[in-house]
Design a protein around this motif. Structure first.
Motif, short mmCIF file in Angstrom:
data_model
loop_
_atom_site.label_atom_id
_atom_site.label_comp_id
_atom_site.label_asym_id
_atom_site.label_seq_id
_atom_site.Cartn_x
_atom_site.Cartn_y
_atom_site.Cartn_z
N LEU A 44 -0.59 -38.25 -17.88
CA LEU A 44 0.48 -37.94 -18.83
C LEU A 44 1.29 -36.72 -18.42
O LEU A 44 2.44 -36.58 -18.79
CB LEU A 44 -0.10 -37.72 -20.22
CG LEU A 44 -0.75 -38.94 -20.85
CD1 LEU A 44 -1.38 -38.57 -22.18
CD2 LEU A 44 0.27 -40.05 -21.04
N SER A 45 0.71 -35.80 -17.69
CA SER A 45 1.41 -34.60 -17.27
C SER A 45 0.72 -34.03 -16.06
O SER A 45 -0.48 -34.15 -15.91
CB SER A 45 1.41 -33.57 -18.40
OG SER A 45 1.86 -32.33 -17.93
N TRP A 48 -0.98 -30.46 -17.80
CA TRP A 48 -1.90 -30.58 -18.93
C TRP A 48 -2.96 -31.63 -18.65
O TRP A 48 -2.68 -32.66 -18.05
CB TRP A 48 -1.14 -30.97 -20.20
CG TRP A 48 -0.24 -29.90 -20.71
CD1 TRP A 48 1.08 -29.71 -20.38
CD2 TRP A 48 -0.57 -28.87 -21.63
NE1 TRP A 48 1.58 -28.63 -21.05
CE2 TRP A 48 0.58 -28.09 -21.83
CE3 TRP A 48 -1.73 -28.53 -22.32
CZ2 TRP A 48 0.62 -27.00 -22.68
CZ3 TRP A 48 -1.70 -27.45 -23.17
CH2 TRP A 48 -0.54 -26.69 -23.34
N TYR A 50 -5.61 -34.18 -20.74
CA TYR A 50 -5.70 -34.77 -22.07
C TYR A 50 -7.04 -35.47 -22.24
O TYR A 50 -7.58 -36.03 -21.28
CB TYR A 50 -4.57 -35.79 -22.29
CG TYR A 50 -3.20 -35.17 -22.26
CD1 TYR A 50 -2.60 -34.71 -23.42
CD2 TYR A 50 -2.52 -35.02 -21.06
CE1 TYR A 50 -1.35 -34.14 -23.40
CE2 TYR A 50 -1.26 -34.44 -21.03
CZ TYR A 50 -0.68 -34.00 -22.20
OH TYR A 50 0.56 -33.43 -22.17
N ARG A 63 -6.79 -35.78 -30.62
CA ARG A 63 -6.23 -35.70 -29.27
C ARG A 63 -6.18 -34.24 -28.86
O ARG A 63 -5.73 -33.38 -29.62
CB ARG A 63 -4.82 -36.30 -29.28
CG ARG A 63 -4.21 -36.46 -27.94
CD ARG A 63 -4.81 -37.66 -27.26
NE ARG A 63 -4.10 -37.93 -26.04
CZ ARG A 63 -4.65 -38.45 -24.96
NH1 ARG A 63 -5.92 -38.77 -24.97
NH2 ARG A 63 -3.96 -38.68 -23.90
N ALA A 65 -5.09 -31.47 -25.73
CA ALA A 65 -4.40 -31.15 -24.49
C ALA A 65 -4.86 -29.76 -24.09
O ALA A 65 -4.95 -28.87 -24.93
CB ALA A 65 -2.89 -31.18 -24.68
N LYS A 143 6.03 -26.65 -27.26
CA LYS A 143 6.43 -27.98 -26.78
C LYS A 143 7.69 -27.92 -25.92
O LYS A 143 7.85 -28.72 -25.00
CB LYS A 143 6.66 -28.93 -27.96
CG LYS A 143 5.36 -29.49 -28.50
CD LYS A 143 5.60 -30.69 -29.34
CE LYS A 143 5.89 -31.86 -28.45
NZ LYS A 143 5.67 -33.15 -29.01
N LYS A 144 8.61 -27.00 -26.21
CA LYS A 144 9.87 -26.90 -25.48
C LYS A 144 9.78 -26.02 -24.23
O LYS A 144 10.63 -26.10 -23.37
CB LYS A 144 10.97 -26.34 -26.38
CG LYS A 144 11.37 -27.26 -27.51
CD LYS A 144 12.59 -26.75 -28.26
CE LYS A 144 12.31 -25.42 -28.91
NZ LYS A 144 13.37 -24.95 -29.80
N ASN A 168 6.05 -30.09 -20.25
CA ASN A 168 5.63 -31.50 -20.41
C ASN A 168 4.43 -31.72 -21.31
O ASN A 168 3.65 -32.64 -21.10
CB ASN A 168 5.35 -32.14 -19.04
CG ASN A 168 6.55 -32.08 -18.13
OD1 ASN A 168 7.67 -32.25 -18.59
ND2 ASN A 168 6.32 -31.80 -16.87
N LEU A 169 4.28 -30.91 -22.34
CA LEU A 169 3.22 -31.14 -23.30
C LEU A 169 3.51 -32.42 -24.06
O LEU A 169 4.56 -32.57 -24.68
CB LEU A 169 3.10 -29.95 -24.27
CG LEU A 169 2.11 -30.11 -25.43
CD1 LEU A 169 0.69 -30.35 -24.91
CD2 LEU A 169 2.15 -28.87 -26.32
N LYS A 170 2.58 -33.35 -24.04
CA LYS A 170 2.77 -34.67 -24.68
C LYS A 170 1.72 -34.88 -25.75
O LYS A 170 0.81 -35.67 -25.61
CB LYS A 170 2.63 -35.80 -23.63
CG LYS A 170 3.46 -35.63 -22.41
CD LYS A 170 4.89 -36.03 -22.63
CE LYS A 170 5.61 -36.07 -21.31
NZ LYS A 170 6.89 -35.46 -21.30
N ILE A 171 1.82 -34.13 -26.82
CA ILE A 171 0.86 -34.27 -27.92
C ILE A 171 1.56 -34.08 -29.24
O ILE A 171 2.57 -33.45 -29.33
CB ILE A 171 -0.30 -33.28 -27.76
CG1 ILE A 171 -1.47 -33.65 -28.65
CG2 ILE A 171 0.14 -31.88 -28.00
CD1 ILE A 171 -2.76 -32.97 -28.30
#
Length: 171
Positions: A44-45, A48, A50, A63, A65, A143-144, A168-171
């Motif tokens: 996913l990144s 990070w 996961y 979930r 991260a 997140k940004k 690229n945090l995807k949570i």
């Protein structure tokens, strides 16, 4: 105000929401919570890691991260973000709990400093447990962001800074 107690060990991270008036009793009760790591998905990144944590008692999945600090530091700190069934974020930082000689991170005055990218230094609330919980108000910025520097006190009486590549945090 409600806080979430963060319990961290080699087996995983458990989070328990408690009202502020019950903090110490709830921390002790939460030690009995069983949380199990199940999967890791590094696709996913690139920064990070996961995984899902399953609470077998409640049949709920959280979930997680996590990301390690850049460079060599004695405590190998890890920044983590959890999203539970309520979808409210829980953010924390923990050091190596296995090394008896490593200084431990502390949240003595109830706050720590954090800086995202080239922005200003912000003082945010934190709470001690087996990891240091960080006020989730920073979640949108996390997140940004592309990077974050966290400055926190240690058990040696000094403060240390840890840099994380947070893109690229995807949570």
């Amino acid at each position: 105000m409600n806080w979430k107690v963060i319990l961290a060990s080699a087996a995983g991270i458990a989070v328990v929401a408690i009202p502020s008036c019950m903090r110490s009793q709830a921390e002790q009760a939460a030690l009995f919570a069983q949380v199990e790591d199940t999967t890791t998905d590094d696709r996913l990144s690139e920064n990070w890691s996961y995984r899902d944590q399953v609470d077998e008692m409640r049949k709920e999945t959280t979930r997680v991260a996590s990301i390690k600090a850049e460079g060599y530091v004695p405590m190998s700190p890890e920044l983590f973000v959890l999203r539970d069934v309520s979808q409210s974020p829980v953010i924390g930082i923990r050091g190596s709990l296995d090394e008896a000689t490593a200084p431990q991170m502390r949240c003595l005055d109830g706050s720590l400093n954090i800086k995202f990218d080239d922005g200003p230094i912000k003082k945010v609330g934190c709470m001690m447990g087996m990891a240091v919980g960080i006020d989730p108000v920073i979640f949108p910025q996390l997140k940004k962001s592309k990077s974050a520097i966290i400055e926190i006190e240690t058990s040696l009486g000094n403060s240390m800074q840890y840099k994380f590549r947070t893109a690229n945090l995807k949570i």
